[in-house]
Design a protein around this motif. Sequence first.
Motif, mmCIF file in Angstrom:
data_model
loop_
_atom_site.group_PDB
_atom_site.id
_atom_site.type_symbol
_atom_site.label_atom_id
_atom_site.label_comp_id
_atom_site.label_asym_id
_atom_site.label_seq_id
_atom_site.Cartn_x
_atom_site.Cartn_y
_atom_site.Cartn_z
ATOM 1 N N PHE A 19 0.979 -1.358 -0.004
ATOM 2 C CA PHE A 19 0.123 0.447 -0.027
ATOM 3 C C PHE A 19 0.803 1.326 -0.118
ATOM 4 C CE2 PHE A 19 0.466 -1.017 4.119
ATOM 5 C CZ PHE A 19 0.782 -0.033 4.973
ATOM 6 N N GLY A 20 0.478 2.089 0.103
ATOM 7 C CA GLY A 20 1.268 3.576 -0.571
ATOM 8 C C GLY A 20 1.776 3.990 -1.536
ATOM 9 N N GLY A 21 1.940 4.778 -1.996
ATOM 10 C CA GLY A 21 2.870 5.159 -2.932
ATOM 11 C C GLY A 21 2.042 4.806 -4.162
ATOM 12 N N PHE A 22 2.611 4.539 -5.358
ATOM 13 C CA PHE A 22 2.147 3.700 -6.789
ATOM 14 C C PHE A 22 1.107 2.913 -6.193
ATOM 15 C CE2 PHE A 22 1.043 3.118 -11.097
ATOM 16 C CZ PHE A 22 0.303 4.041 -11.868
ATOM 17 N N GLU A 23 0.276 2.780 -6.487
ATOM 18 C CA GLU A 23 -0.654 1.067 -6.125
ATOM 19 C C GLU A 23 0.594 0.227 -5.169
ATOM 20 O OE1 GLU A 23 -1.767 -0.491 -10.190
ATOM 21 O OE2 GLU A 23 -2.904 1.693 -10.047
ATOM 22 N N GLY A 24 0.762 1.048 -4.044
ATOM 23 C CA GLY A 24 1.773 0.250 -3.503
ATOM 24 C C GLY A 24 3.691 -0.999 -3.371
ATOM 25 N N ARG A 25 2.759 -0.271 -4.950
ATOM 26 C CA ARG A 25 4.339 -1.169 -6.020
ATOM 27 C C ARG A 25 5.654 -0.579 -6.331
ATOM 28 N NH1 ARG A 25 3.123 -0.228 -11.172
ATOM 29 N NH2 ARG A 25 0.968 -0.020 -11.562
ATOM 30 N N TYR A 26 6.267 -1.419 -7.379
ATOM 31 C CA TYR A 26 7.090 -1.098 -7.642
ATOM 32 C C TYR A 26 6.698 -0.012 -9.039
ATOM 33 C CZ TYR A 26 11.026 -2.427 -5.191
ATOM 34 O OH TYR A 26 11.810 -2.658 -4.061
ATOM 35 N N LEU A 27 7.120 0.746 -10.154
ATOM 36 C CA LEU A 27 6.530 1.699 -11.444
ATOM 37 C C LEU A 27 6.779 0.427 -11.874
ATOM 38 C CD1 LEU A 27 7.829 5.310 -10.926
ATOM 39 C CD2 LEU A 27 4.920 3.932 -10.736
ATOM 40 N N LYS A 28 5.893 0.777 -13.320
ATOM 41 C CA LYS A 28 6.182 -0.417 -14.395
ATOM 42 C C LYS A 28 5.622 0.630 -15.500
ATOM 43 C CE LYS A 28 2.070 -2.897 -14.299
ATOM 44 N NZ LYS A 28 1.410 -3.776 -13.480
ATOM 45 N N ALA A 29 6.258 -0.067 -17.107
ATOM 46 C CA ALA A 29 5.428 1.113 -17.980
ATOM 47 C C ALA A 29 3.845 0.734 -17.997
ATOM 48 C CB ALA A 29 5.791 0.090 -19.074
ATOM 49 N N ASP A 30 3.254 2.441 -18.530
ATOM 50 C CA ASP A 30 2.191 2.966 -18.877
ATOM 51 C C ASP A 30 1.679 3.013 -17.701
ATOM 52 O OD1 ASP A 30 2.418 2.055 -21.152
ATOM 53 O OD2 ASP A 30 1.689 -0.101 -20.860
ATOM 54 N N ASP A 31 2.562 3.009 -16.480
ATOM 55 C CA ASP A 31 2.037 4.446 -15.209
ATOM 56 C C ASP A 31 2.131 5.496 -15.542
ATOM 57 O OD1 ASP A 31 1.582 1.929 -13.937
ATOM 58 O OD2 ASP A 31 3.649 1.389 -12.909
ATOM 59 N N THR A 32 0.523 6.365 -15.214
ATOM 60 C CA THR A 32 1.185 7.835 -15.062
ATOM 61 C C THR A 32 0.986 8.184 -13.864
ATOM 62 O OG1 THR A 32 0.214 7.133 -17.190
ATOM 63 C CG2 THR A 32 -0.292 9.736 -16.322
#
Lengths: 217, 307
Positions: B135-148
Amino acid sequence: MELQWQICSETNLALFFPKPITLEKQQKCWALSDSIQKMPEVIEVVIGMNTLSVFILPLTWAKLNIFKDKLSALLNDIPSKTIQGKHVEIPVHYGGKYGPDLAAMANDLNLSVEAVVELHTKATYTVYFIGFQPGFPYLGGLSESLYFPRHAIPRTQVPAGSVGIGGEQTGIYPFASPGGWQLLGQANTALFDSTKTSPTLLNAGDTLTFTAIDIHQ
Amino acid sequence: MKIITASALASIQDSGRLGYRSMGVGRNGVMDSWALQAGNALMKNEANEPAIEIALGELTIQFEESVCFCLTGALYEAYLDDQRVPCYWRINAKAGQTLKLLRPLQGMYTYLCVHGGFEIEPVLQSISTNLKAGFGGFEGRYLKADDTLTVKTESSLPVIGVARLAPTDVIRVIKSSEYDCFTESSQQAFETQPWKLQSNSNRMGYRLEGTTALEFSEPVQMSSHGVDIGMIQVPPQGQPIVLMADGQTTGGYPKIATVINADIGLMAQIRFGKACQFVVVSLEQAIHKQQKRQHYIDQIKEYANEN
């Protein structure tokens, strides 16, 4: 009983009650935590197993010493706090792939696997505190016959739901993580939900019993 | 801005989640808080504004708006379109431009700070990512392609650069509560021998290895107690683990020492396979060093605000 605050970092002081672990000492930790939390220098207080850690704002050297004296003054006459909590039952798969340390631990303790499970499920545990990872309950009330040291080298990955023993404590890992406890079994009860107002299933003062779904060889 | 490719470990982090340790929810947040603070000062942001923390691999970002950004922390080989991006400089990107981070040249963790910050809702009062609990940050995970990611303000600022803290492998520590449980020769070995960073280290803990394992005068079985970033635990086999940003809230291994606040960010920047050396300082010195670091941030702030 000589109690003394110890400085563990520039912003962390700890208090350790001498062994053995008792509920009475834990009730003193709960009470101390309540009064320390109100001090302006304090960010948060973490209750451990008959221990207490105080996290503070960065202070100057002089102010840190004054703060330590203020904390020490609280130790002259420590009150007690009792908590009337709820009771929760946690079903567990014991042994086999669910509890990779159960057989070896039983062997070292000169007990049968069934006897270890019997001892672990017979007790009513009190949640002494929540720590380590979100919602992880540290439980007091483990049978002395099951006290067992942690692994000398912690595992790099313990599966979510693992039920383990670390020294005189038992508990449940809500999430996969590294960890050094002896793993007896696995539960699939959700222990933490960040979207809830009260994100943890269990709180200090709650009681808990484990039930065996099955014992795997 | 849009993530085009991400092989790097990139997560959204602020200065950490405070006030939830009693629920077992740790601090999280950046590995190198001085680098985040330097970046935010340069961007004229609040000190706690979240940034993208990037480690190891490649990250490609396309800007969909004009954004003023900077890279702090580890020196990354980075390009804005074909132009090399220097670290610790304010850079203005226009809509349509591509930022490509290739690899760290020195250090481990880089911070991409943007002027005005990102539009992200806090969870439990922080925008840092709890990767373990998701949880937290961007959907609780590392960033991946297509995240905005949405940047709060379109802007450009005058281009200026600031100095970074010099990297070091000499890390200062203070003695912790179990220091006296170790043999005298182990206390000595702790300070005299190099400690190599193992490749199974991560945001949770830095596992170190030295030629001489640390020994206790007698076996110590501690009860679980509150722990924090920088604390150096020693499991029975004698090879220390430094707790880092994603460290657990409580632990039971004895602690020989704690990395001082002033140096924990520099410790985070040590690379796998490289060694560090510990030096014990007094608590008073540790507090003094912390104030010096704060002075460095204040200087950046002052310079950034004048320009």
